[in-house]
Design an enzyme around this catalytic site. Structure first.
Site, PDB file in Angstrom:
ATOM      1  N   GLU A 294       0.837  -1.193   0.000  1.00  0.00           N
ATOM      2  CA  GLU A 294       0.000   0.000   0.000  1.00  0.00           C
ATOM      3  C   GLU A 294       0.869   1.239   0.000  1.00  0.00           C
ATOM      4  O   GLU A 294       1.707   1.433   0.885  1.00  0.00           O
ATOM      5  CB  GLU A 294      -0.930   0.026   1.219  1.00  0.00           C
ATOM      6  CG  GLU A 294      -2.053  -0.982   1.161  1.00  0.00           C
ATOM      7  CD  GLU A 294      -3.061  -0.814   2.286  1.00  0.00           C
ATOM      8  OE1 GLU A 294      -4.135  -1.422   2.185  1.00  0.00           O
ATOM      9  OE2 GLU A 294      -2.773  -0.091   3.262  1.00  0.00           O
ATOM     10  N   CYS A 295       0.671   2.107  -0.985  1.00  0.00           N
ATOM     11  CA  CYS A 295       1.305   3.414  -1.068  1.00  0.00           C
ATOM     12  C   CYS A 295       2.831   3.314  -1.058  1.00  0.00           C
ATOM     13  O   CYS A 295       3.434   3.114  -2.114  1.00  0.00           O
ATOM     14  CB  CYS A 295       0.798   4.328   0.045  1.00  0.00           C
ATOM     15  SG  CYS A 295       0.939   6.091  -0.352  1.00  0.00           S
ATOM     16  N   ALA A 296       3.487   3.426   0.080  1.00  0.00           N
ATOM     17  CA  ALA A 296       4.938   3.274   0.120  1.00  0.00           C
ATOM     18  C   ALA A 296       5.356   1.919  -0.440  1.00  0.00           C
ATOM     19  O   ALA A 296       6.368   1.806  -1.136  1.00  0.00           O
ATOM     20  CB  ALA A 296       5.447   3.431   1.553  1.00  0.00           C
TER      21      ALA A 296
END
Length: 474
Positions: A350-352
């Site tokens: 997720e994201c990073a």
């Protein structure tokens, strides 16, 4: 007897809620109280400071991501062995998800909604700069705007002088609201921030601890702790959230073809990235993974390799753009992650985590699992999303719907990904296709809350168990 709660809110963002809430948690803890810290909404950063002050994990209460029906159970779970809970609000008291029906008084995901669900009193933190007698009118509006919200008192923040405090106290008396504290202006308490808000406590190290200690000292000296404790509600009732019960009732048969139930192939090791670059996560995620039969191994991608026996990999959100050079320097991990993904290990990013799986981030080499590059972008992307899974993965089946949240200032470039993970519509109705779902890798900018999606966590552990079994048979 349930744990009493007090909600710390404000008329608007920037009023000093985090300073006050963190200092209150620390001061109550210092006075011998066991304090349960909570934050309204999807914020990952403020709970880190709460956790430093309380000596226990800060938790989130987000009706949008987990459902309003889970707020009280999750509160009771997180506060079960404490004397009092401090719940820091988000934005202004009545600010939340913007609905199509603008006549809605209590916005979904607002501090007011959570306070109403908990039946807890609200303490309003007011930035006193620029206020005088007219403060009475502002407080009258907040006290009477919604009868379901009980405004129990006011804390004046950034008071300029003794005379200024006298005038403000008189304004509060005029509307019948007790002043529970008055904090002077203390610029030295500011905590360094960056593009997404405060720098996470994990990254800020000793300076974060010093800031929390200073907040604690300030609140202890200028807030009536006994009055706050007396104000706290004690009627938060209902069953506590149970991670074991959540995964036991989950339908785990995903479209990715994973057969075993959680735990039937031993206890698969789920590696969860942590450290300074991967600081965004929920305490309930680890609890659900363990309840589903996993052994959780936290590691730091800045310096570690994959833990021995890893059968599933979780790469949560954070600030990899601030640590790209160090992440790139850990070549053994980059190679190991790429090889594990190639072999079919379940990966949830997720994201990073999404950025870590690209070919490069701001010119620094990343794992290269996804055919894309990433860079720091010119604008902030922020907001809740109602998404639908576009492909099968170890977590979701195509067509399943989920609520998530975006919070980033990076963007993917030069992408060759043609199997997006999610689809949703923008506020103007434009179709959005986002993320990537390839093999057993699910990567996206979208943050989800595991407590709102326990089936996805159970499926992921099942997929890890299946992968571990296949490697053992190879």
């Amino acid at each position: 007897m349930s744990t009493p709660a007090v909600v710390i809110a404000a008329p608007s963002s920037g009023s000093g809620k985090t300073t006050l809430a963190t200092g209150l948690i620390g001061a109550l803890q210092q006075a011998g109280q066991r304090v349960a810290p909570f934050k309204v909404g999807p914020d990952y950063i403020d709970p880190g400071y709460h956790g430093l002050a309380a000596g226990r994990p800060g938790r989130n209460l987000d009706p949008v991501l987990v459902g309003a029906e889970r707020v009280v159970p999750m509160y009771r779970h997180g506060a079960h062995d404490c004397d009092i809970a401090v719940v820091e609000g988000v934005m202004g008291l009545f600010d939340g998800r913007i609905a199509d029906d603008q006549a809605v008084t209590v916005a979904e995901g607002s501090t007011a909604q959570v306070a109403a669900l908990l039946e807890a009193p609200v303490v309003l933190v007011v930035d006193a700069r620029g206020h005088s007698q007219s403060l009475a009118a502002l407080l009258h509006g907040f006290a009477t705007f919604d009868s379901g919200i009980r405004l129990g008192g006011v804390i004046l923040n950034r008071v300029g002088s003794e005379r200024h405090e006298e005038v403000l106290r008189a304004a509060c008396d005029r509307v019948g609201l007790p002043v529970l504290g008055a904090l002077p202006r203390m610029a030295e308490l500011s905590v360094p921030a960056r593009h997404l808000g405060l720098i996470p406590a994990v990254e800020h190290g000793r300076a974060a601890r010093n800031a929390v200690d200073a907040m604690t000292e300030l609140v202890a000296a200028h807030v009536d702790l006994a009055a706050v404790a007396r104000l706290a509600a004690v009627h938060v009732s209902g069953p506590a959230w149970d991670p074991v019960g959540e995964v036991r009732g989950a339908e785990i048969a995903p479209a990715s073809g994973c057969e075993p139930e959680p735990g039937t192939s031993g206890s698969p090791v789920i590696a969860v990235a942590g450290g300074a670059a991967f600081t965004f996560g929920y305490a309930e995620h680890r609890e659900l993974l363990e309840a589903a039969g996993a052994t959780v191994a936290v590691f730091d991608p800045l310096c570690d390799e994959l833990p021995t026996g890893t059968a599933g990999l979780v790469l949560p959100g954070g600030f990899p753009e601030e640590h790209a050079a160090e992440l790139a320097a850990n070549e053994p991990l980059l190679t190991g992650v790429a090889e594990a993904a190639r072999q079919g290990m379940p990966v949830h990013a997720e994201c990073a985590g999404l950025l870590y799986l690209t070919r490069s981030l701001d010119g620094h080499r990343m794992a290269g699992v996804l055919d894309a590059t990433a860079e720091f972008g010119p604008r902030l992307t922020l907001g809740y999303r109602d998404a639908v899974a576009l492909t099968d993965s170890p977590l979701w089946s195509a067509g399943e719907r989920v609520r998530g949240h975006e919070f980033h200032r990076t963007r993917l470039t030069a992408t060759g990904v043609d199997t997006p993970a999610w689809g949703w519509r923008s506020p103007t109705g434009e179709p959005i296709r986002e993320g990537a779902s390839i093999h057993r890798v699910h990567a996206s900018y979208l943050h989800t809350h595991p407590a709102g999606n326990p089936t996805a966590t159970a499926r992921f552990v099942s997929a890890a168990a299946a992968y571990a079994a296949s490697r053992a048979d190879a």
